[in-house]
Design a protein around this motif. Structure first.
Motif, short mmCIF file in Angstrom:
data_model
loop_
_atom_site.label_atom_id
_atom_site.label_comp_id
_atom_site.label_asym_id
_atom_site.label_seq_id
_atom_site.Cartn_x
_atom_site.Cartn_y
_atom_site.Cartn_z
N SER A 110 0.90 17.70 -3.54
CA SER A 110 0.54 18.23 -4.86
C SER A 110 0.10 17.15 -5.84
O SER A 110 0.28 15.96 -5.60
CB SER A 110 1.74 18.98 -5.45
N ASN A 111 -0.43 17.63 -6.96
CA ASN A 111 -0.83 16.70 -8.01
C ASN A 111 0.38 15.95 -8.57
O ASN A 111 0.25 14.82 -9.00
CB ASN A 111 -1.57 17.43 -9.13
N PHE A 112 1.58 16.54 -8.54
CA PHE A 112 2.77 15.83 -9.01
C PHE A 112 3.09 14.65 -8.09
O PHE A 112 3.42 13.56 -8.55
CB PHE A 112 3.98 16.76 -9.09
N ALA A 113 2.99 14.86 -6.78
CA ALA A 113 3.27 13.78 -5.83
C ALA A 113 2.27 12.65 -5.97
O ALA A 113 2.57 11.50 -5.65
CB ALA A 113 3.26 14.32 -4.40
N GLN A 114 1.07 12.94 -6.46
CA GLN A 114 0.04 11.93 -6.61
C GLN A 114 0.10 11.21 -7.96
O GLN A 114 -0.69 10.30 -8.22
CB GLN A 114 -1.34 12.57 -6.43
N THR A 115 1.06 11.59 -8.81
CA THR A 115 1.20 10.97 -10.13
C THR A 115 1.35 9.46 -9.99
O THR A 115 2.10 8.96 -9.15
CB THR A 115 2.43 11.55 -10.86
N ASP A 116 0.65 8.74 -10.83
CA ASP A 116 0.66 7.27 -10.86
C ASP A 116 0.21 6.64 -9.55
O ASP A 116 0.71 5.58 -9.13
CB ASP A 116 2.03 6.73 -11.30
N HIS A 117 -0.74 7.28 -8.90
CA HIS A 117 -1.41 6.72 -7.71
C HIS A 117 -2.91 6.92 -7.86
O HIS A 117 -3.35 7.97 -8.30
CB HIS A 117 -0.96 7.42 -6.42
N LEU A 118 -3.65 5.88 -7.51
CA LEU A 118 -5.08 6.06 -7.31
C LEU A 118 -5.22 6.58 -5.89
O LEU A 118 -4.62 6.03 -4.96
CB LEU A 118 -5.83 4.74 -7.48
N VAL A 119 -6.01 7.62 -5.70
CA VAL A 119 -6.20 8.21 -4.38
C VAL A 119 -7.69 8.19 -4.09
O VAL A 119 -8.49 8.70 -4.88
CB VAL A 119 -5.66 9.66 -4.33
N GLY A 120 -8.05 7.59 -2.97
CA GLY A 120 -9.46 7.49 -2.61
C GLY A 120 -9.74 8.08 -1.25
O GLY A 120 -9.03 7.80 -0.29
N PHE A 121 -10.76 8.92 -1.18
CA PHE A 121 -11.19 9.52 0.08
C PHE A 121 -12.48 8.85 0.52
O PHE A 121 -13.45 8.83 -0.22
CB PHE A 121 -11.43 11.03 -0.09
N ASP A 122 -12.48 8.30 1.73
CA ASP A 122 -13.68 7.72 2.31
C ASP A 122 -14.09 8.62 3.46
O ASP A 122 -13.55 8.52 4.57
CB ASP A 122 -13.43 6.29 2.78
N ILE A 123 -15.02 9.51 3.19
CA ILE A 123 -15.43 10.50 4.18
C ILE A 123 -16.19 9.84 5.33
O ILE A 123 -16.10 10.28 6.48
CB ILE A 123 -16.29 11.60 3.52
N ASP A 124 -16.91 8.74 5.05
CA ASP A 124 -17.63 8.04 6.12
C ASP A 124 -16.67 7.43 7.14
O ASP A 124 -16.92 7.44 8.33
CB ASP A 124 -18.54 6.95 5.55
N LYS A 125 -15.56 6.89 6.64
CA LYS A 125 -14.57 6.26 7.53
C LYS A 125 -13.45 7.21 7.93
O LYS A 125 -12.57 6.86 8.71
CB LYS A 125 -13.94 5.04 6.84
N ASN A 126 -13.45 8.43 7.38
CA ASN A 126 -12.38 9.42 7.63
C ASN A 126 -11.00 8.88 7.28
O ASN A 126 -10.07 8.96 8.08
CB ASN A 126 -12.41 9.92 9.08
N THR A 127 -10.88 8.33 6.07
CA THR A 127 -9.60 7.79 5.62
C THR A 127 -9.31 8.24 4.20
O THR A 127 -10.21 8.65 3.46
CB THR A 127 -9.59 6.24 5.64
N VAL A 128 -8.03 8.15 3.85
CA VAL A 128 -7.60 8.35 2.46
C VAL A 128 -6.69 7.17 2.13
O VAL A 128 -5.89 6.74 2.96
CB VAL A 128 -6.91 9.71 2.24
N SER A 129 -6.86 6.63 0.93
CA SER A 129 -6.08 5.46 0.51
C SER A 129 -5.28 5.80 -0.75
O SER A 129 -5.72 6.59 -1.59
CB SER A 129 -7.00 4.28 0.21
N PHE A 130 -4.11 5.19 -0.85
CA PHE A 130 -3.22 5.38 -2.00
C PHE A 130 -2.88 4.00 -2.56
O PHE A 130 -2.57 3.08 -1.81
CB PHE A 130 -1.91 6.05 -1.56
N LYS A 131 -2.92 3.90 -3.88
CA LYS A 131 -2.54 2.65 -4.53
C LYS A 131 -1.69 3.00 -5.75
O LYS A 131 -2.15 3.73 -6.63
CB LYS A 131 -3.77 1.87 -4.97
N PRO A 132 -0.44 2.48 -5.80
CA PRO A 132 0.38 2.76 -6.98
C PRO A 132 -0.25 2.13 -8.22
O PRO A 132 -0.80 1.04 -8.16
CB PRO A 132 1.73 2.12 -6.66
N THR A 133 -0.19 2.87 -9.32
CA THR A 133 -0.76 2.36 -10.57
C THR A 133 -0.09 3.06 -11.74
O THR A 133 0.54 4.11 -11.56
CB THR A 133 -2.29 2.60 -10.62
N ASP A 134 -0.18 2.50 -12.90
CA ASP A 134 0.33 3.14 -14.11
C ASP A 134 -0.84 3.84 -14.77
O ASP A 134 -1.65 3.22 -15.45
CB ASP A 134 0.94 2.08 -15.04
N CYS A 135 -0.93 5.14 -14.55
CA CYS A 135 -2.08 5.91 -15.04
C CYS A 135 -2.16 5.97 -16.56
O CYS A 135 -3.20 6.30 -17.11
CB CYS A 135 -2.07 7.31 -14.45
#
Length: 166
Positions: free
Chosen positions: A138-163
């Motif tokens: 959910s969007n709550f679980a993603q709080t304070d994370h940058l989330v990136g989808f790379d469709i070409d590489k078929n990956t998703v990345s998470f980076k903790p951050t202070d939004c």
């Protein structure tokens, strides 16, 4: 939220997991290996269970471990059943959960993203069971994370951050 060139999620603390191809092309899927509640690891295991029951079985173990760790008495409010709810103090006493995805990609979920205010001063566990083939991060679980989808590489990345500082 960023799109296009320069919107990649990278740098210190970034973790990446593979996207899993399923029949539903409208959603993105990843493999959850388990969740840690504090230092206790709970594997997402479906051994011996029908596929349609493994989500509920895992959720019941997860909720039991959260109850064990939180040193507060849950609130019994008929309007909120069956959710696991506590008073305002859960923000300070709630556990840190870590989602363990393939990769390995461990994503730490703080109390502010695992308990949501359902009513004034009442905070409920922001996860619920599912018996379907997949769950939802959910969007709550993603709080304070940058989330990136790379469709070409078929990956998703998470980076903790202070939004609040973006």
């Amino acid at each position: 939220m960023s799109f296009g060139s320069g919107s990649e999620v990278s740098g210190p603390g970034t973790v990446t997991t593979s996207l899993v191809a399923l029949q539903d092309p409208t959603n993105y899927f990843v493999t959850l290996n388990g969740i840690s509640v504090g230092s206790t690891y709970l594997p997402f295991s479906s051994s011996g269970l029908r596929t349609s029951r493994r989500g509920t079985y895992f959720y019941n173990r997860l909720e039991s471990e959260v109850k064990r760790v939180v040193e507060l008495t849950p609130i019994d409010d008929p309007q909120l059943r069956p959710q696991l709810c506590y008073g305002r103090n859960v923000e300070a006493k709630g556990p840190v959960l870590t989602a363990h995805f393939d990769g390995p990609a461990d994503v730490e979920l703080k109390q502010t993203s695992t308990f949501i205010e359902a009513k004034d001063g009442i905070f409920c566990f922001a996860m619920t069971p599912t018996d379907g083939p997949g769950g939802i991060v959910s969007n709550f679980a993603q709080t304070d994370h940058l989330v990136g989808f790379d469709i070409d590489k078929n990956t998703v990345s998470f980076k903790p951050t202070d939004c609040t500082k973006l």
